[in-house]
Scaffold this motif. Sequence first.
Motif, PDB file in Angstrom:
ATOM      1  N   MET A   1       0.845  -1.185   0.000  1.00 55.75           N
ATOM      2  CA  MET A   1       0.000   0.000   0.000  1.00 55.75           C
ATOM      3  C   MET A   1       0.882   1.237   0.000  1.00 55.75           C
ATOM      4  O   MET A   1       1.940   1.266   0.613  1.00 55.75           O
ATOM      5  CB  MET A   1      -0.907   0.012   1.229  1.00 55.75           C
ATOM      6  N   SER A   2       0.406   2.264  -0.671  1.00 52.83           N
ATOM      7  CA  SER A   2       1.187   3.476  -0.810  1.00 52.83           C
ATOM      8  C   SER A   2       0.878   4.470   0.285  1.00 52.83           C
ATOM      9  O   SER A   2      -0.215   4.517   0.842  1.00 52.83           O
ATOM     10  CB  SER A   2       0.878   4.124  -2.163  1.00 52.83           C
ATOM     11  N   ASN A   3       1.868   5.283   0.590  1.00 57.73           N
ATOM     12  CA  ASN A   3       1.653   6.505   1.349  1.00 57.73           C
ATOM     13  C   ASN A   3       1.242   7.562   0.334  1.00 57.73           C
ATOM     14  O   ASN A   3       2.059   8.006  -0.471  1.00 57.73           O
ATOM     15  CB  ASN A   3       2.943   6.898   2.069  1.00 57.73           C
ATOM     16  N   LEU A   4      -0.034   7.984   0.346  1.00 52.81           N
ATOM     17  CA  LEU A   4      -0.566   8.878  -0.669  1.00 52.81           C
ATOM     18  C   LEU A   4      -0.492  10.347  -0.271  1.00 52.81           C
ATOM     19  O   LEU A   4      -1.079  11.194  -0.928  1.00 52.81           O
ATOM     20  CB  LEU A   4      -2.014   8.509  -0.986  1.00 52.81           C
ATOM     21  N   ALA A  53      11.965  -3.620  13.487  1.00 50.46           N
ATOM     22  CA  ALA A  53      12.062  -3.143  12.104  1.00 50.46           C
ATOM     23  C   ALA A  53      10.720  -2.700  11.538  1.00 50.46           C
ATOM     24  O   ALA A  53      10.659  -2.213  10.411  1.00 50.46           O
ATOM     25  CB  ALA A  53      12.663  -4.239  11.225  1.00 50.46           C
ATOM     26  N   TRP A  54       9.625  -2.874  12.303  1.00 50.59           N
ATOM     27  CA  TRP A  54       8.318  -2.385  11.852  1.00 50.59           C
ATOM     28  C   TRP A  54       8.347  -0.864  11.844  1.00 50.59           C
ATOM     29  O   TRP A  54       8.640  -0.231  12.854  1.00 50.59           O
ATOM     30  CB  TRP A  54       7.206  -2.872  12.770  1.00 50.59           C
ATOM     31  N   CYS A  55       8.018  -0.255  10.702  1.00 51.08           N
ATOM     32  CA  CYS A  55       8.175   1.195  10.589  1.00 51.08           C
ATOM     33  C   CYS A  55       6.932   1.908  10.068  1.00 51.08           C
ATOM     34  O   CYS A  55       6.933   3.148   9.975  1.00 51.08           O
ATOM     35  CB  CYS A  55       9.372   1.530   9.694  1.00 51.08           C
ATOM     36  N   PHE A  56       5.878   1.177   9.731  1.00 52.28           N
ATOM     37  CA  PHE A  56       4.678   1.796   9.157  1.00 52.28           C
ATOM     38  C   PHE A  56       3.512   0.866   9.395  1.00 52.28           C
ATOM     39  O   PHE A  56       3.597  -0.338   9.101  1.00 52.28           O
ATOM     40  CB  PHE A  56       4.899   2.007   7.655  1.00 52.28           C
ATOM     41  N   VAL A  57       2.426   1.397   9.974  1.00 54.38           N
ATOM     42  CA  VAL A  57       1.213   0.613  10.198  1.00 54.38           C
ATOM     43  C   VAL A  57       0.004   1.480   9.894  1.00 54.38           C
ATOM     44  O   VAL A  57      -0.205   2.515  10.528  1.00 54.38           O
ATOM     45  CB  VAL A  57       1.114   0.097  11.649  1.00 54.38           C
ATOM     46  N   GLY A 134      -8.676  -4.334   7.613  1.00 55.09           N
ATOM     47  CA  GLY A 134      -7.354  -4.931   7.727  1.00 55.09           C
ATOM     48  C   GLY A 134      -6.285  -3.926   8.081  1.00 55.09           C
ATOM     49  O   GLY A 134      -6.559  -2.832   8.572  1.00 55.09           O
ATOM     50  N   ALA A 135      -5.060  -4.319   7.818  1.00 55.27           N
ATOM     51  CA  ALA A 135      -3.897  -3.486   8.128  1.00 55.27           C
ATOM     52  C   ALA A 135      -2.854  -3.653   7.039  1.00 55.27           C
ATOM     53  O   ALA A 135      -2.737  -4.727   6.439  1.00 55.27           O
ATOM     54  CB  ALA A 135      -3.303  -3.855   9.486  1.00 55.27           C
ATOM     55  N   GLN A 136      -2.137  -2.573   6.800  1.00 56.73           N
ATOM     56  CA  GLN A 136      -0.982  -2.607   5.913  1.00 56.73           C
ATOM     57  C   GLN A 136       0.231  -2.189   6.733  1.00 56.73           C
ATOM     58  O   GLN A 136       0.195  -1.167   7.424  1.00 56.73           O
ATOM     59  CB  GLN A 136      -1.160  -1.677   4.718  1.00 56.73           C
ATOM     60  N   LEU A 137       1.284  -2.998   6.672  1.00 50.88           N
ATOM     61  CA  LEU A 137       2.459  -2.768   7.507  1.00 50.88           C
ATOM     62  C   LEU A 137       3.716  -2.801   6.643  1.00 50.88           C
ATOM     63  O   LEU A 137       3.766  -3.516   5.634  1.00 50.88           O
ATOM     64  CB  LEU A 137       2.560  -3.839   8.603  1.00 50.88           C
TER      65      LEU A 137
END
Length: 319
Positions: A1-4, A53-57, A134-137
């Motif tokens: 998924m993109s950061n828009l 290392a998780w950096c985006f949720v 859901g979730a995008q990570l």
Amino acid sequence: MSNLDLKPVATLCAGDPSAGPVRDLLTGRTVQLGESTQVRRLLPNLGRRMVGAWCFVDHYGPDDIADEPGMQVPPHPHMGLQTVSWLHDGEVLHRDSLGSLQTVRPRELGLMTSGRAISHSEESPRPHPRLLHGAQLWVALPDAHRHTAPTFEHHAQLPEITAPGLHGTVILGSVDGATSPGTTYTPLVGVDLTLREGSTAQLPLEPGFEYAALAISGSVDVDGVRVEPGSVLYLGCGRRELPLLARTDSSLLLLGGEPFEEKLVMWWNFIGRSDQDIRQAREDWMTTARFGEVHGYDGDRLAAPELPQLPLKPRGRAC
């Protein structure tokens, strides 16, 4: 998924790897994703940029999309990271520049390793289920592996853990002897936990990992702190077990890993180590074939936002 986000800022990936157990409850922010989807962005967060290392949720839904197009994320690039697609309801059709075409369904792992360069799109199929939830990570790749060849993995069957009133699906890494088949490049873990109302559990943890818990649905006390959708509880390091109490039927994601000590620059959909890394990636997306082409998506690919004029500086884990 993109950061828009059309005006993305450089994200300073940070934290204190020497910290012990804490209970730091953080609130996410609402972000518009495309024309029809709103998400709750839980990482990066003010004061907490990474967990291992998780950096985006991003957490989205549950949304009734029966009469809507649902998720529509046009082709866009990634480098230096892995994307993890995780659903509780609905379906997401993944296409990428490797030629992958895969429908990801609830509790299935869609894992894309961008490595040096990849592009992909995500959309709700036509027709699609009524609900989308859901979730995008994202997982940051360490320097030794950030130029690896891109890959896509789909795992329809994942290992599970059970206890009275609790069911867990291991997304990445290992929990209580159960190990995900998903490829990882740093010691980390992600597990989806479902609890029945009134149930309690003691989940075993790795004391060298830092952890965070975010609610997907319902209300659950995590080490005595109420966690509900839209918030994430940072737990720090030094724990061997985690007490849970479900106030309602609940689901949560537990994310953890060894503190990630490399300095990073995270901007738009890129993770690099320098200003030049990011500027070159943006230029390549706009003018060259480095990131490949996604075939079959009905629409144009995303244009990259404008970069800030000041140099992007790599930062360590201290916020």
